[in-house]
Design an enzyme around this catalytic site. Structure first.
Site, PDB file in Angstrom:
ATOM      1  N   HIS A 112       0.780  -1.115  -0.195  1.00  0.00           N
ATOM      2  CA  HIS A 112      -0.035  -0.047  -0.010  1.00  0.00           C
ATOM      3  C   HIS A 112       0.893   1.214   0.013  1.00  0.00           C
ATOM      4  CE1 HIS A 112      -3.553   2.165  -0.005  1.00  0.00           C
ATOM      5  NE2 HIS A 112      -4.423   1.117   0.684  1.00  0.00           N
ATOM      6  N   ARG A 113       2.108   1.158   0.164  1.00  0.00           N
ATOM      7  CA  ARG A 113       2.954   2.390   0.094  1.00  0.00           C
ATOM      8  C   ARG A 113       2.911   2.761  -1.407  1.00  0.00           C
ATOM      9  NH1 ARG A 113       8.729   0.079   2.248  1.00  0.00           N
ATOM     10  NH2 ARG A 113       8.033  -1.552   0.666  1.00  0.00           N
TER      11      ARG A 113
END
Length: 477
Positions: A449-450
């Site tokens: 999710h970065r």
């Protein structure tokens, strides 16, 4: 005059720091030629056979099978000028056990003569580098010479013994009647200890009863050295059986299992994982597959559902490149890859490995099917090389082959997403308001999710699902 050269454990893959000696293909006194395979090792990625860089006569093996040693540690000495004053084979048979440098697990590298270090030129393609990764030295008491050394070797040999488990490759166990006059072995049922066929033949030729020996190899395997010591009257007595521990079995954490554990822990606690799921009616894909299998173009090709999944992933990545990128923490950059090195998670006898299909985005469905078949066969045979398991950009784990519907896969380090491809099952499904039995599977996408937002992850998963639900959708991409 003899000229001795020591062969150090090479770095067979970038960043290798240690490896386990699986088996020796030579023994002291054997003549070897350039590029002859002399030893098989297991790194954190794969089993690798190492050739000898020189021709000559083996004079000493510095480490035993089953021992783990650091890169750069001399493991073999060769006399490259045996015509000078080569020692005879009989005088060398005991060198492995009698040399202090060969004592297993003593925690220190066997030093090579200074003049010799400058001359060591391992074959092109592998060899310890001047900048090889270094590890903290293992702690272990030095083994003294003389009777104390023999006692220390007995203790160390006992540490190599394993509880019952899968036999090492090439090792046999059999049940034979005890020879007349043989001393009781103490082994229930008359079982002969583990030994490879050549060792069993050597014992028969020398008149050595294997039941009276304690194997010094991995999992208690009896080695040639054990048999030769017994023939010379210096064999170790069998160790007393260990007390029962409630059915427990302890196996050292090493090799592929150790590397996998470290990578998964690092990924799980570094990349914030998000997993999304999608259930797909793949009936059209399965029907299309049957039509292709009967066509001349795909005749003789093993066309699996995984090949369709791989093709769908390659096509979908072009629309959502974020799932094929990498997060570079040190440089504070996101690295987008214009190529797809597709990793396929494969379960092997040595553990989970992830070989890659290089440039999967440029391959046709037939080429992908052929590449997957070759990759799987190589992995099953344990022949996957370390270079084939690095630099991946995206991974598929085919849990469906185990009858599993789906899971929450962990992203491989250096990648940003992984797709779990579940089992294809006959399932009640609503089609145009009517319930029909359809071919249905589940997909699970884990992403970092970065660099992959929920929208991007969802769009990619939806694209893969659409391509599997109706392969004709590919015409619109």
């Amino acid at each position: 005059m003899p000229e001795f050269k020591s062969f150090p454990l090479p770095d067979t893959a970038e960043g290798l720091t240690e490896a386990e000696i699986l088996s020796w293909h030579v023994e002291p006194g054997d003549a070897v030629t350039v590029n002859q395979i002399v030893v098989e090792i297991e790194t954190a990625k794969a089993a690798v056979e190492l050739p000898c860089p020189w021709a000559g006569v083996v004079t000493e093996l510095h480490v035993r099978a089953g021992q783990t040693v650091d890169v750069g540690t001399p493991i073999l000495t060769v006399d490259v000028d045996p015509d000078g004053a080569a020692p005879d084979k009989g005088s060398l048979n005991g060198s492995l056990s009698s040399s202090p440098s060969s004592s297993p697990n003593n925690g220190t590298a066997v030093p090579a003569p200074a003049a010799e270090e400058e001359e060591m030129k391992p074959l092109v393609g592998y060899g310890s580098k001047a900048t090889s990764a270094k590890r903290r030295a293992r702690k272990g008491p030095a083994v003294p010479a003389g009777p104390a050394a023999e006692a220390a070797q007995v203790t160390v040999a006992a540490a190599f013994e394993r509880a019952p488990g899968p036999l090492p490759e090439g090792v046999e166990a059999s049940v034979l009647p005890a020879p007349p006059g043989a001393a009781p072995s103490g082994l229930p049922g008359g079982h002969v200890p583990l030994a490879k066929p050549p060792v069993r033949k050597l014992a028969k030729d020398l008149g050595v009863d294997l039941r009276a020996l304690a194997g010094s190899g991995a999992q208690g395997v009896i080695t040639r050295d054990d048999v030769q010591q017994a023939a010379a009257g210096t064999a170790r007595a069998p160790a007393a059986p260990a007390p029962a521990v409630g059915g427990e079995r302890r196996v050292p954490i090493k090799g592929v299992r150790k590397a996998t554990a470290a990578a998964m822990v690092s990924s799980a606690f570094t990349a914030p994982h998000v997993t999304e799921f999608l259930t797909v009616d793949v009936t059209p894909m399965m029907e299309f597959r049957e039509r292709l299998k009967s066509s001349r173009r795909f005749r003789g090709v093993k066309l699996t559902p995984l090949a369709f999944c791989a093709k769908a992933v390659a096509l979908a990545i072009a629309r959502t490149p974020e799932v094929n990128a990498a997060w570079d923490e040190a440089a504070q950059e996101i690295v987008y890859k214009d190529y797809v090195h597709l990793g396929i998670a494969a379960a092997t006898p040595r553990g989970l490995i992830v070989p890659k299909v290089r440039n999967a985005e440029s391959l046709s469905l037939r080429e992908l099917a052929e590449a997957l078949e070759a990759l799987t066969a190589t992995a099953r045979d344990g022949k996957t090389q370390p270079a084939e398991m690095v630099d991946g950009t995206f991974t598929i784990t085919n849990v469906g082959v185990f009858g599993v519907d789906t899971g929450t896969p962990i992203i491989n380090p250096g990648e940003s997403a992984i797709l779990a491809f579940g089992a294809i099952r006959d399932t009640p499904w609503v089609v145009d308001g009517e319930i029909e039995v359809r071919k249905v599977c589940q997909l699970a996408l884990s992403f970092d999710h970065r660099l992959v937002d929920g929208q991007q992850g969802s769009e990619f998963l939806a694209d893969v699902g659409a391509l599997l639900a109706d392969p004709a959708v590919a015409m619109t991409y």
